[in-house]
Design a protein around this motif. Structure first.
Motif, PDB file in Angstrom:
ATOM      1  N   GLU A 198       0.828  -1.210   0.000  1.00  0.00           N
ATOM      2  CA  GLU A 198       0.000   0.000   0.000  1.00  0.00           C
ATOM      3  C   GLU A 198       0.859   1.255   0.000  1.00  0.00           C
ATOM      4  O   GLU A 198       0.548   2.239  -0.675  1.00  0.00           O
ATOM      5  CB  GLU A 198      -0.919  -0.016   1.223  1.00  0.00           C
ATOM      6  CG  GLU A 198      -2.013  -1.067   1.144  1.00  0.00           C
ATOM      7  CD  GLU A 198      -2.805  -1.186   2.432  1.00  0.00           C
ATOM      8  OE1 GLU A 198      -3.816  -1.907   2.438  1.00  0.00           O
ATOM      9  OE2 GLU A 198      -2.407  -0.557   3.441  1.00  0.00           O
ATOM     10  N   SER A 202       1.069   4.069  -3.035  1.00  0.00           N
ATOM     11  CA  SER A 202       0.833   5.508  -2.830  1.00  0.00           C
ATOM     12  C   SER A 202       1.973   6.358  -3.376  1.00  0.00           C
ATOM     13  O   SER A 202       1.777   7.528  -3.704  1.00  0.00           O
ATOM     14  CB  SER A 202       0.639   5.798  -1.337  1.00  0.00           C
ATOM     15  OG  SER A 202       1.846   5.598  -0.615  1.00  0.00           O
ATOM     16  N   LYS A 203       3.157   5.761  -3.504  1.00  0.00           N
ATOM     17  CA  LYS A 203       4.320   6.483  -4.033  1.00  0.00           C
ATOM     18  C   LYS A 203       4.517   6.236  -5.531  1.00  0.00           C
ATOM     19  O   LYS A 203       5.499   6.718  -6.111  1.00  0.00           O
ATOM     20  CB  LYS A 203       5.581   6.079  -3.263  1.00  0.00           C
ATOM     21  CG  LYS A 203       5.556   6.476  -1.791  1.00  0.00           C
ATOM     22  CD  LYS A 203       6.816   6.017  -1.065  1.00  0.00           C
ATOM     23  CE  LYS A 203       6.788   6.426   0.401  1.00  0.00           C
ATOM     24  NZ  LYS A 203       7.993   5.976   1.140  1.00  0.00           N
TER      25      LYS A 203
END
Length: 275
Positions: A198, A202-203
């Motif tokens: 996760e 997100s990056k």
């Protein structure tokens, strides 16, 4: 059980111990027994369903409750509850050696003024065996720091303490009782790989499938041979296999997240165009 605070060496200053917990009844008593020298112990619990909270209250801990949203944010909240500037933040399965406790208690006030934190050498205890070889033992981790000069980042997993000033390495060790059974190892592996996927998603990170597949033999060779876990016996072999699996599962979970995101975007596009 009362903490023995009269043994504290006042030269260094007052210290708040901070621990986050969730169903840690198998570990927490052993950890708390080594914190008798701290001026307070702050527990932030994620609504444990076992006897964790009752054990903490035996040690006169201040207990707070907070839903778990990631290790970084959970520890940041816990540190914010500490009364004193100097904070000892350890995990519920980390146990200070008697020698390390004595070393901390004997730190002079000048050390507190000239440093922002102190790091401890940590040895892994895996399935009851203390590893004397390999990268997981002998590494230094900052665990005692001045919260006015730093704190935890907000990473969901593999969170770290960042401080602005110098950090001194202490001589004695802390033991990390990370895994007590194969079931716990697999469960923890699953939880950490999900959080890592996760965070990578997100990056915007990703890896080609060919690299992921090549990583299977490469990571095992790295853990077992290059990092010398072969010297830790059969438990070192288990550790190398599980660590390799962790990396594999993290990356395939990341691909699953990206695929799910694309599917949702495909479904949403026609409705947007009609609007």
């Amino acid at each position: 059980m009362n903490r023995i605070t009269d043994q504290q060496n006042p030269r260094f200053g007052k210290v708040s111990a901070v621990i986050i917990t969730y169903n840690e009844e198998a570990n927490i008593r052993r950890t708390l027994q080594k914190l008798h020298w701290c001026d307070e112990i702050v527990i932030v619990d994620s609504y444990s369903t076992d006897n964790t909270v009752n054990i903490c209250r035996e040690f006169n801990c201040a207990v707070y409750f907070k839903e778990f949203e990631g290790y970084g944010s959970q520890k940041r909240f816990a540190v914010a509850q500490a009364t004193h500037d100097w904070v000892l933040c350890i995990d519920a399965d980390e146990v200070l050696s008697d020698e390390l406790v004595q070393e901390i208690m004997e730190l002079p006030a000048g050390e507190a003024r000239s440093h922002s934190g102190f790091s401890f050498r940590m040895n892994l205890v895996f399935l009851g065996k203390e590893f004397k070889h390999g990268k997981e033992s002998g590494r230094y981790f900052t665990r005692l720091f001045n919260k006015q000069q730093g704190g935890f980042n907000n990473d969901k997993v593999h969170e770290a303490i960042k401080v602005t000033g110098p950090v001194k390495k202490l001589n004695h060790i802390i033991l990390h009782y990370s895994y007590t059974s194969l079931h716990q190892c697999l469960e923890k592996n699953n939880r950490y790989s999900t959080l890592s996927a996760e965070m990578a998603f997100s990056k915007g990170k990703d890896k080609p499938m060919a690299v992921i597949l090549l990583g299977l033999p490469f990571n095992f060779i790295k853990y077992y041979f290059l990092e010398r876990n072969m010297l830790n016996g059969v438990k070192g072999f288990y550790w190398s296999v599980f660590s390799t699996y962790y990396h594999f599962s993290k990356h395939v979970k990341l691909k699953e997240l990206r695929q799910t995101c694309r599917q949702h975007a495909t479904i949403a596009t026609p409705s947007l165009s009609k609007a």
